[in-house]
Motif scaffolding. Structure first.
Motif, PDB file in Angstrom:
ATOM      1  N   PRO A 144      32.425  16.674  52.303  1.00  0.00           N
ATOM      2  CA  PRO A 144      32.565  17.341  51.146  1.00  0.00           C
ATOM      3  C   PRO A 144      32.121  18.701  51.103  1.00  0.00           C
ATOM      4  O   PRO A 144      32.709  19.681  50.352  1.00  0.00           O
ATOM      5  CB  PRO A 144      31.935  16.463  49.965  1.00  0.00           C
ATOM      6  N   ALA A 145      31.018  19.143  51.794  1.00  0.00           N
ATOM      7  CA  ALA A 145      30.723  20.477  51.775  1.00  0.00           C
ATOM      8  C   ALA A 145      31.444  21.325  52.390  1.00  0.00           C
ATOM      9  O   ALA A 145      31.804  22.486  52.041  1.00  0.00           O
ATOM     10  CB  ALA A 145      29.024  20.608  52.655  1.00  0.00           C
ATOM     11  N   MET A 146      32.385  21.041  53.528  1.00  0.00           N
ATOM     12  CA  MET A 146      33.318  21.772  53.791  1.00  0.00           C
ATOM     13  C   MET A 146      34.590  21.990  52.893  1.00  0.00           C
ATOM     14  O   MET A 146      35.272  22.928  53.094  1.00  0.00           O
ATOM     15  CB  MET A 146      33.776  21.207  55.307  1.00  0.00           C
ATOM     16  N   SER A 147      34.724  20.853  52.180  1.00  0.00           N
ATOM     17  CA  SER A 147      35.703  20.884  51.336  1.00  0.00           C
ATOM     18  C   SER A 147      35.764  21.786  50.232  1.00  0.00           C
ATOM     19  O   SER A 147      36.624  22.435  49.759  1.00  0.00           O
ATOM     20  CB  SER A 147      36.106  19.676  50.658  1.00  0.00           C
TER      21      SER A 147
ATOM     22  N   ASP B 240      36.641  10.327  53.024  1.00  0.00           N
ATOM     23  CA  ASP B 240      36.260   9.666  51.617  1.00  0.00           C
ATOM     24  C   ASP B 240      37.307  10.431  50.423  1.00  0.00           C
ATOM     25  O   ASP B 240      37.750  11.567  50.710  1.00  0.00           O
ATOM     26  CB  ASP B 240      34.966  10.233  51.230  1.00  0.00           C
ATOM     27  N   SER B 241      37.396   9.831  49.262  1.00  0.00           N
ATOM     28  CA  SER B 241      38.065  10.443  48.213  1.00  0.00           C
ATOM     29  C   SER B 241      37.002  11.209  47.561  1.00  0.00           C
ATOM     30  O   SER B 241      35.682  10.920  47.549  1.00  0.00           O
ATOM     31  CB  SER B 241      38.706   9.423  47.485  1.00  0.00           C
ATOM     32  N   TYR B 242      37.446  12.501  47.042  1.00  0.00           N
ATOM     33  CA  TYR B 242      36.686  13.277  46.217  1.00  0.00           C
ATOM     34  C   TYR B 242      37.629  13.654  45.037  1.00  0.00           C
ATOM     35  O   TYR B 242      38.799  13.783  45.079  1.00  0.00           O
ATOM     36  CB  TYR B 242      36.129  14.337  46.864  1.00  0.00           C
ATOM     37  N   ASP B 243      36.687  14.206  43.825  1.00  0.00           N
ATOM     38  CA  ASP B 243      37.434  14.724  42.818  1.00  0.00           C
ATOM     39  C   ASP B 243      36.933  16.332  42.813  1.00  0.00           C
ATOM     40  O   ASP B 243      35.733  16.614  43.241  1.00  0.00           O
ATOM     41  CB  ASP B 243      37.095  14.231  41.550  1.00  0.00           C
ATOM     42  N   TYR B 244      38.107  17.022  42.323  1.00  0.00           N
ATOM     43  CA  TYR B 244      37.586  18.543  42.022  1.00  0.00           C
ATOM     44  C   TYR B 244      38.290  19.194  41.057  1.00  0.00           C
ATOM     45  O   TYR B 244      39.263  18.733  40.292  1.00  0.00           O
ATOM     46  CB  TYR B 244      37.875  19.203  43.364  1.00  0.00           C
TER      47      TYR B 244
ATOM     48  N   VAL C  34      41.503  17.587  36.569  1.00  0.00           N
ATOM     49  CA  VAL C  34      40.772  17.141  37.617  1.00  0.00           C
ATOM     50  C   VAL C  34      41.725  16.499  38.603  1.00  0.00           C
ATOM     51  O   VAL C  34      42.918  15.947  38.405  1.00  0.00           O
ATOM     52  CB  VAL C  34      39.760  15.833  37.525  1.00  0.00           C
ATOM     53  N   HIS C  35      41.420  17.151  39.857  1.00  0.00           N
ATOM     54  CA  HIS C  35      42.493  16.643  41.039  1.00  0.00           C
ATOM     55  C   HIS C  35      41.530  15.665  42.031  1.00  0.00           C
ATOM     56  O   HIS C  35      40.478  15.995  41.867  1.00  0.00           O
ATOM     57  CB  HIS C  35      43.175  18.026  41.803  1.00  0.00           C
ATOM     58  N   MET C  36      42.199  15.234  43.028  1.00  0.00           N
ATOM     59  CA  MET C  36      41.586  14.597  43.893  1.00  0.00           C
ATOM     60  C   MET C  36      42.251  14.633  45.300  1.00  0.00           C
ATOM     61  O   MET C  36      43.224  15.377  45.526  1.00  0.00           O
ATOM     62  CB  MET C  36      41.650  12.882  43.768  1.00  0.00           C
TER      63      MET C  36
ATOM     64  N   SER D 200      33.070  16.622  43.488  1.00  0.00           N
ATOM     65  CA  SER D 200      32.334  15.268  43.440  1.00  0.00           C
ATOM     66  C   SER D 200      32.892  14.213  44.321  1.00  0.00           C
ATOM     67  O   SER D 200      34.123  14.024  44.206  1.00  0.00           O
ATOM     68  CB  SER D 200      32.533  14.791  41.898  1.00  0.00           C
ATOM     69  N   CYS D 201      31.869  13.712  45.150  1.00  0.00           N
ATOM     70  CA  CYS D 201      32.184  12.593  46.028  1.00  0.00           C
ATOM     71  C   CYS D 201      31.182  11.565  45.859  1.00  0.00           C
ATOM     72  O   CYS D 201      30.113  11.632  46.678  1.00  0.00           O
ATOM     73  CB  CYS D 201      32.508  13.312  47.721  1.00  0.00           C
ATOM     74  N   GLU D 202      31.743  10.593  45.147  1.00  0.00           N
ATOM     75  CA  GLU D 202      30.627   9.438  44.789  1.00  0.00           C
ATOM     76  C   GLU D 202      30.078   8.924  46.186  1.00  0.00           C
ATOM     77  O   GLU D 202      28.753   8.553  46.340  1.00  0.00           O
ATOM     78  CB  GLU D 202      31.224   8.551  43.842  1.00  0.00           C
ATOM     79  N   SER D 203      31.047   8.581  46.945  1.00  0.00           N
ATOM     80  CA  SER D 203      30.587   7.589  48.268  1.00  0.00           C
ATOM     81  C   SER D 203      29.612   8.435  48.959  1.00  0.00           C
ATOM     82  O   SER D 203      28.977   7.931  49.814  1.00  0.00           O
ATOM     83  CB  SER D 203      31.873   7.409  49.116  1.00  0.00           C
ATOM     84  N   ARG D 204      29.694   9.853  49.077  1.00  0.00           N
ATOM     85  CA  ARG D 204      28.715  10.721  49.666  1.00  0.00           C
ATOM     86  C   ARG D 204      27.411  11.298  48.858  1.00  0.00           C
ATOM     87  O   ARG D 204      26.698  12.013  49.245  1.00  0.00           O
ATOM     88  CB  ARG D 204      29.361  11.671  50.229  1.00  0.00           C
ATOM     89  N   GLN D 205      27.354  10.766  47.476  1.00  0.00           N
ATOM     90  CA  GLN D 205      26.303  11.207  46.612  1.00  0.00           C
ATOM     91  C   GLN D 205      26.383  12.658  46.477  1.00  0.00           C
ATOM     92  O   GLN D 205      25.260  13.435  46.409  1.00  0.00           O
ATOM     93  CB  GLN D 205      24.953  10.438  47.014  1.00  0.00           C
ATOM     94  N   PHE D 206      27.607  13.330  46.422  1.00  0.00           N
ATOM     95  CA  PHE D 206      27.692  14.760  46.550  1.00  0.00           C
ATOM     96  C   PHE D 206      28.233  14.978  45.359  1.00  0.00           C
ATOM     97  O   PHE D 206      29.347  14.931  44.695  1.00  0.00           O
ATOM     98  CB  PHE D 206      28.655  15.109  47.698  1.00  0.00           C
ATOM     99  N   LEU D 207      27.861  16.223  44.485  1.00  0.00           N
ATOM    100  CA  LEU D 207      28.185  17.090  43.342  1.00  0.00           C
ATOM    101  C   LEU D 207      27.561  18.361  43.755  1.00  0.00           C
ATOM    102  O   LEU D 207      26.293  18.577  43.226  1.00  0.00           O
ATOM    103  CB  LEU D 207      27.620  16.426  42.233  1.00  0.00           C
ATOM    104  N   GLN D 208      28.603  19.277  43.522  1.00  0.00           N
ATOM    105  CA  GLN D 208      28.261  20.612  43.730  1.00  0.00           C
ATOM    106  C   GLN D 208      29.267  21.611  43.078  1.00  0.00           C
ATOM    107  O   GLN D 208      30.552  21.162  43.047  1.00  0.00           O
ATOM    108  CB  GLN D 208      28.286  20.853  45.295  1.00  0.00           C
ATOM    109  N   ALA D 209      28.623  22.664  42.738  1.00  0.00           N
ATOM    110  CA  ALA D 209      29.426  23.866  42.009  1.00  0.00           C
ATOM    111  C   ALA D 209      29.416  25.249  42.958  1.00  0.00           C
ATOM    112  O   ALA D 209      28.103  25.447  43.263  1.00  0.00           O
ATOM    113  CB  ALA D 209      29.133  23.978  40.564  1.00  0.00           C
TER     114      ALA D 209
END
Length: 128
Positions: free
Chosen positions: A114-117, A5-9, A106-108, A31-40
């Motif tokens: 995404p948790a491992m990323s 999946d693509s993610y932004d950071y 923002v980079h992608m 942020s990974c929208e397809s996984r409903q993931f947003l974490q800092a």
């Protein structure tokens, strides 16, 4: 195995003296929208910050960094920004500002977890 999946950071930076432009990386937001993931993920390197500004208020920095974490979580007590949709929170947190806490452009990337990323990015961008 799940397809990538693509993610932004964005990297969270502490700029103790904005006029000098020197900074210490203090965290990452993913942020990974397809996984409903947003974490800092944040960590304060007090020694490095004090090298740039011996008078920096470390407790205020910690409090504001923790607010970023809470906004990403959508914590009920984190204010109105925490109630925005995930993507809105990410865009608000990564908006350009001239303050002691800033974020990189923002980079992608692509990932299957995404948790491992976020852990990999945190190790590479924040930890010395």
């Amino acid at each position: 195995m799940h397809a990538a999946d693509s993610y932004d950071y964005s990297v969270i930076r502490i700029v103790p003296r904005v006029e000098r432009g020197e900074f210490v990386n203090a965290g990452v937001i993913v942020s990974c929208e397809s996984r409903q993931f947003l974490q800092a993920r944040v960590e304060v390197d007090e020694r490095r910050l004090r090298a740039l500004d011996p008078t920096i208020d470390i407790e205020t920095v910690r409090r504001h960094l923790q607010a970023i974490v809470r906004i990403c979580e959508g914590a009920p007590d984190a204010g109105p920004i925490a109630r925005l949709p995930r993507r809105g929170r990410f865009h608000w947190l990564t908006a350009t500002r001239s303050s002691i806490i800033q974020t990189s452009p923002v980079h992608m990337g692509r990932c299957s977890d995404p948790a491992m990323s976020i852990e990999r990015l945190f190790d590479r961008m924040v930890r010395v």
